[in-house]
Design an enzyme around this catalytic site. Structure first.
Site, PDB file in Angstrom:
ATOM      1  N   HIS A 238      33.816 -14.038 -79.087  1.00 19.18           N
ATOM      2  CA  HIS A 238      32.740 -14.927 -78.942  1.00 19.18           C
ATOM      3  C   HIS A 238      33.174 -16.268 -79.868  1.00 19.18           C
ATOM      4  CE1 HIS A 238      28.388 -16.326 -78.390  1.00 19.18           C
ATOM      5  NE2 HIS A 238      28.779 -17.054 -79.476  1.00 19.18           N
ATOM      6  N   GLU A 239      33.303 -15.951 -80.966  1.00 17.15           N
ATOM      7  CA  GLU A 239      33.687 -17.221 -81.990  1.00 17.15           C
ATOM      8  C   GLU A 239      35.264 -17.871 -81.589  1.00 17.15           C
ATOM      9  OE1 GLU A 239      31.226 -18.215 -83.322  1.00 17.15           O
ATOM     10  OE2 GLU A 239      29.801 -16.690 -83.441  1.00 17.15           O
TER      11      GLU A 239
ATOM     12  N   HIS B 180      34.808 -20.238 -78.993  1.00 17.57           N
ATOM     13  CA  HIS B 180      34.231 -21.473 -79.618  1.00 17.57           C
ATOM     14  C   HIS B 180      35.295 -22.339 -79.924  1.00 17.57           C
ATOM     15  CE1 HIS B 180      30.124 -20.915 -78.612  1.00 17.57           C
ATOM     16  NE2 HIS B 180      29.875 -19.734 -79.441  1.00 17.57           N
TER      17      HIS B 180
END
Length: 256
Positions: free
Chosen positions: A58-59, A62
């Protein structure tokens, strides 16, 4: 679109992440084969480790999107190594999301990577950077539910099936919650570039509390029921039944 030049060490996969992947694989194998003396323990470790893997992805999404959007600092910060120890707030990034899972079976990633937004040009790029994280959770959910919607469950042991169903529930809740237009969550980050300066200034003080606010709302019985009815409907559309997810939740909470 700007692509940064990063050193090999800035983008190589971290041994920490490899270790978490290894734990996921070993406990997944133990769950599949029934090798563990207490299957609930194996399911707990497998799902928790896989959940942390999804937090890292997820990170990473980003950070990687920000890199191509113009923030050339993400590599030097270690965000491209998938190492959760490099995140801005280790407590918010890993510990709190795991606690949320243990307490309520809710997938809710916390803030982790710091993007230098001043380096990003264009509102669409800002929105895409924010959307990249929950879209990764949605993709992870699609992978977890693939055996269900492809009708490929023949030969899949029940414990592993239930663990996958519960892991899929975490990914779907993470995607849905993160897309809420609440300050501090990714959904608000998607909308923020399109808001007026006045509105953004008014909302800014509430951003640090958005994550806790969303979690607190889920303790309201009527909201909790409505929310999980929606989640169950999404999972049902992907072939995952309420029985599958509830059985996975029961196995996960082996101490109960």
């Amino acid at each position: 679109m700007t692509t940064a030049t990063t050193r090999r060490g800035d983008r190589g996969v971290s041994p920490v992440f490899v270790g978490i992947l290894t734990v996921t694989a070993v406990t997944g194998w133990a769950t599949w084969t029934g090798w563990a003396a207490r299957p609930g323990v194996a399911v707990f470790v497998f799902v928790t480790a896989a959940w942390i893997v999804s937090l890292c992805l997820h990170e990473y999404a980003h950070a990687r999107t920000a890199l191509h959007g113009g923030d050339i600092t993400v590599g030097a910060k270690g965000y491209l190594t998938l190492n959760p120890l490099k995140y801005t707030h280790a407590l918010l990034s890993i510990v709190l999301p795991v606690i949320f899972v243990i307490m309520g079976g809710i997938g809710l990633p916390g803030g982790a990577v710091f993007i230098e937004r001043g380096r990003i040009r264009g509102r669409w790029r800002h929105s895409l950077i924010s959307a990249a994280g929950p879209l990764t959770n949605a993709l992870f959910a699609a992978v977890c539910t693939a055996p269900f919607w492809l009708h490929a469950l023949d030969g899949v042991p029940d414990d592993f099936r239930y663990a996958l169903a519960f892991l899929a529930l975490l990914q779907v809740t993470a995607a849905v919650l993160n897309f809420l237009p609440v300050p501090g969550l990714d959904g608000y980050g998607v909308l923020e570039p399109w808001l007026s300066y006045k509105v953004k200034r008014q909302v800014e003080p509430f951003a640090p509390f958005g994550l806790l606010f969303a979690f607190a709302l889920l303790w309201v019985p009527s909201i909790n029921i409505a929310f999980f009815h929606m989640i169950d409907a999404i999972l049902s559309g992907l072939g995952v039944s309420v029985q599958d997810t509830s059985s996975g939740w029961s196995l996960y909470r082996f101490w109960a």
